[in-house]
Enzyme design. Structure first.
Site, PDB file in Angstrom:
ATOM      1  N   HIS A 208       0.873  -1.166   0.000  1.00  0.00           N
ATOM      2  CA  HIS A 208       0.000   0.000   0.000  1.00  0.00           C
ATOM      3  C   HIS A 208       0.915   1.221   0.000  1.00  0.00           C
ATOM      4  O   HIS A 208       1.752   1.384   0.898  1.00  0.00           O
ATOM      5  CB  HIS A 208      -0.912  -0.004   1.226  1.00  0.00           C
ATOM      6  CG  HIS A 208      -1.910  -1.128   1.210  1.00  0.00           C
ATOM      7  ND1 HIS A 208      -2.247  -1.850   2.330  1.00  0.00           N
ATOM      8  CD2 HIS A 208      -2.627  -1.663   0.180  1.00  0.00           C
ATOM      9  CE1 HIS A 208      -3.143  -2.777   2.007  1.00  0.00           C
ATOM     10  NE2 HIS A 208      -3.385  -2.677   0.705  1.00  0.00           N
ATOM     11  N   GLU A 211       1.754   3.304   3.084  1.00  0.00           N
ATOM     12  CA  GLU A 211       2.328   2.639   4.246  1.00  0.00           C
ATOM     13  C   GLU A 211       3.824   2.473   3.980  1.00  0.00           C
ATOM     14  O   GLU A 211       4.269   1.484   3.396  1.00  0.00           O
ATOM     15  CB  GLU A 211       1.623   1.300   4.481  1.00  0.00           C
ATOM     16  CG  GLU A 211       0.136   1.485   4.787  1.00  0.00           C
ATOM     17  CD  GLU A 211      -0.649   0.188   4.839  1.00  0.00           C
ATOM     18  OE1 GLU A 211      -0.028  -0.904   4.837  1.00  0.00           O
ATOM     19  OE2 GLU A 211      -1.898   0.260   4.861  1.00  0.00           O
ATOM     20  N   HIS A 340       3.415  -3.923   6.398  1.00  0.00           N
ATOM     21  CA  HIS A 340       2.351  -2.928   6.258  1.00  0.00           C
ATOM     22  C   HIS A 340       2.439  -1.909   7.387  1.00  0.00           C
ATOM     23  O   HIS A 340       3.356  -1.944   8.203  1.00  0.00           O
ATOM     24  CB  HIS A 340       0.985  -3.617   6.265  1.00  0.00           C
ATOM     25  CG  HIS A 340       0.711  -4.439   5.044  1.00  0.00           C
ATOM     26  ND1 HIS A 340      -0.290  -4.137   4.142  1.00  0.00           N
ATOM     27  CD2 HIS A 340       1.317  -5.547   4.553  1.00  0.00           C
ATOM     28  CE1 HIS A 340      -0.297  -5.019   3.167  1.00  0.00           C
ATOM     29  NE2 HIS A 340       0.679  -5.893   3.385  1.00  0.00           N
ATOM     30  N   GLU A 432       2.275  -5.694  10.587  1.00  0.00           N
ATOM     31  CA  GLU A 432       1.891  -4.283  10.724  1.00  0.00           C
ATOM     32  C   GLU A 432       2.935  -3.648  11.619  1.00  0.00           C
ATOM     33  O   GLU A 432       3.001  -3.929  12.819  1.00  0.00           O
ATOM     34  CB  GLU A 432       0.493  -4.165  11.326  1.00  0.00           C
ATOM     35  CG  GLU A 432      -0.608  -4.836  10.507  1.00  0.00           C
ATOM     36  CD  GLU A 432      -1.076  -3.974   9.335  1.00  0.00           C
ATOM     37  OE1 GLU A 432      -0.730  -2.775   9.312  1.00  0.00           O
ATOM     38  OE2 GLU A 432      -1.776  -4.503   8.455  1.00  0.00           O
TER      39      GLU A 432
END
Length: 611
Positions: A208, A211, A340, A432
């Site tokens: 993404h 990110e 991410h 993440e």
């Protein structure tokens, strides 16, 4: 004549800002150019050639229609760039019965390097930004903790690979929609080659575009691996000497550019997340999870190497997605993680719920124990994720140990991790790495130190379980043999050289190897709890009369679809050979693409027609 700003909509992304009129075609103003057949051609080439050779051809055309101007002097584009592009793209023109455009005549409108020329495609290779001057007495271990533009990232990766040329190289797996190379830096004792029994590992960042922390972490990690290897760090030397490591810092460089325009500190959730085609890459992979759930209740059915359904190709598939799928086909990856941002937790497959209507439902794979072990390897080595405080970023996951099954967090389909597991041998988790998607530059040093050991610890997990070679009685390797584990409904297959890797947690297992035309061989294997290197388990298969059972025959023959568009896809969009599209001029007056120039009246481009 003086230099003026470029105001042509199809040439706004060239690597320079000013041009001069008249141009090389003696077109005396912007208005004349915009209504010319040459300009219309470069504007529609992407559609005519179905994306091939673009944006390269458009930028090459812009270098003639709006040539670079510096200090009121025009600079010609480089002849070698034109010649290389013509060599690779001419088959695409032939396929639609179109002549090579006269204004891209490499001898007429281009110059040699000795005459002083510019490379109109330099921006695509990240060679445009002016490099900052750094002190010459910096230590070998110096890492600049900053946000890297696309070109700065590429330059840093290339410089790192050059510094450690005996253990590193860079390559591109393909191109983004806007033509940027998807660069990978690889570390191995034999860069560019798969070595027998050496496992393949990959990290992917910036899926993404907004990110960005994962992207920067991988740029820093590349520099760290290089410098520490040269300094003799035993942990890093052991890792690189025994593993082939691939780092892809930015899978979505087009989206990153949009996010970067907002600037660091912007903590948005939308701008730059998707690609230039407005596609979310982590929703763009084939949904094989639904098929896995359907198969799960069928006795003897395998939940691995599931082919891509034909219906998938009817939708819009991003070139970035195709490039990753092609990459997965070309290298026998064992372990992977996608980095991410937006939370602080490690998630693992499945990411799609067993019941589509359930948005948060625990949905384990057959390798649930191994995936939890992998996720904890990262989480436990991260000082913040392993912190027991709930009043922090990621505090919601403290009671789970900083890890969670993806579908239990939130369910979505078309994810990359599920695709890795169900279509290939590769196990992938999603990390993440922080609650801020685009943090301030001064935060990057701390973020790196929080993640460095976790990144290394996770890479070392590629050596857990077993590995070996499957061969016949003469020692010839058997590729695509299946390695099965009793009680786990998921096989891995051998690579071209007959080698395999099967990630497994400690325990006792019954392992079998089978291949079409050979008898099955079974072995009982115990993996001790303290063993941190893969145990060696080889298999020698003996041929049998006739063909194996129908299930095995189908699984080996239908490893991938009979009609597979991915096999025809060139991720670099410049083929030496091109499948035929459209017929010849015989039997009709003009080719199908002639209608694109209908507005030009008497000024239609007859020079595009083959005589």
């Amino acid at each position: 004549a003086k230099c003026v700003d470029i105001a042509l909509s199809s040439c706004t992304d060239v690597a320079y800002t000013q041009t001069m009129y008249p141009n090389f075609l003696d077109q005396k103003s912007r208005e004349v150019i915009e209504y010319s057949s040459e300009y219309i051609l470069i504007s529609v080439l992407h559609n005519l050639l179905q994306g091939e050779c673009n944006p390269d051809l458009r930028l090459l055309g812009c270098s003639v229609l709006a040539p670079q101007c510096e200090k009121d002097k025009v600079i010609k584009p480089c002849r070698h760039v034109c010649e290389n592009l013509k060599k690779s793209c001419l088959p695409a023109f032939d396929a639609i019965d179109m002549a090579w455009p006269y204004f891209l005549d490499c001898d007429r409108f281009f110059a040699g390097e000795e005459e002083g020329c510019f490379d109109p495609l330099a921006k695509l290779r990240g060679e445009v930004d002016v490099e900052e001057d750094l002190p010459s007495d910096l230590p070998a271990t110096f890492i600049q903790f900053k946000h890297h533009s696309y070109s700065q990232m590429v330059r840093t990766l290339k410089k790192t690979a050059s510094k450690c040329s005996h253990i590193a190289t860079t390559y591109s797996i393909g191109r983004s929609f806007e033509g940027k190379d998807l660069f990978v830096i690889e570390f191995s004792t034999k860069p560019g080659h798969h070595e027998l029994l050496k496992p393949e590992f990959k990290y992917i960042g910036n899926m993404h575009g907004n990110e960005v922390v994962g992207k920067e972490l991988l740029v820093y990690l590349a520099q760290y691996l290089c410098s520490e290897y040269l300094l003799g760090n035993p942990r890093i030397q052991t890792l690189i000497n025994n593993t082939r490591i691939h780092l892809l810092p930015s899978l979505n460089p087009d989206g990153y550019e949009l996010a970067a325009e907002e600037g660091a500190g912007y903590n948005g959730w939308i701008i730059g997340r998707q690609t230039a085609q407005n596609l979310d890459l982590n929703r763009n992979f084939p949904d094989l999870t639904s098929e896995a759930y359907r198969r799960a209740g069928i006795r003897g059915a395998r939940l691995d190497h599931i082919p891509i359904p034909q219906s998938y190709w009817w939708g819009k598939v991003a070139p970035e997605t195709k490039a990753v799928m092609k990459w997965l086909r070309s290298i026998p990856f064992v372990l992977s993680a996608s980095l991410h941002g937006g939370e602080l937790v490690v998630t693992y497959p499945y990411d799609y719920s067993r019941h589509p209507m359930e948005e948060k439902m625990f949905s384990p794979t057959p390798d649930e124990k191994m995936f939890k072990m992998l996720a904890k390897a990262y989480a436990d080595a991260h000082p913040v994720i392993s912190d027991r405080s709930e009043l922090r970023c990621g505090g919601n996951f403290v009671r789970r140990g900083g890890i969670i099954n993806g579908a239990e967090w939130y369910s979505f389909t078309g994810g990359m991790a599920d695709f890795n597991y169900l279509h290939t041998n590769c196990f992938e988790v999603t990390v993440e790495v922080g609650c801020e998607k685009f943090p301030l530059e001064e935060e990057l040093f701390t973020i790196w130190h929080e993640n460095r050991d976790a990144l290394l610890n996770y890479m070392e997990m590629v050596h857990r379980g077993i590995k070996g070679i499957v061969s016949d009685k003469f020692g010839n390797p058997i590729k695509n043999a299946r390695i099965s584990v009793r009680g786990i409904q998921h096989d891995v297959t051998t690579a071209v050289d007959g080698d395999y890797w099967r990630l497994l947690p400690p325990g006792t297992y019954v392992i079998s190897a089978q291949a079409a035309g050979y008898s099955r061989v079974m072995k009982r294997v115990t993996i001790p709890a303290k063993m941190k290197q893969a145990g060696r388990v080889d298999f020698v298969l003996r041929p049998v009369e006739g063909w194996p059972n129908k299930l095995l025959r189908r699984s080996m023959e239908d490893m991938y679809d009979p009609y597979d568009p991915l096999e025809l896809f060139d991720p670099h969009a410049q083929r030496g050979e091109h499948e035929a599209r459209g017929g010849s001029l015989s039997g009709r007056e003009k080719p199908w693409w002639w209608s694109y120039f209908s507005s030009l009246g008497l000024h239609k481009p007859l020079w595009l027609l083959k005589q």
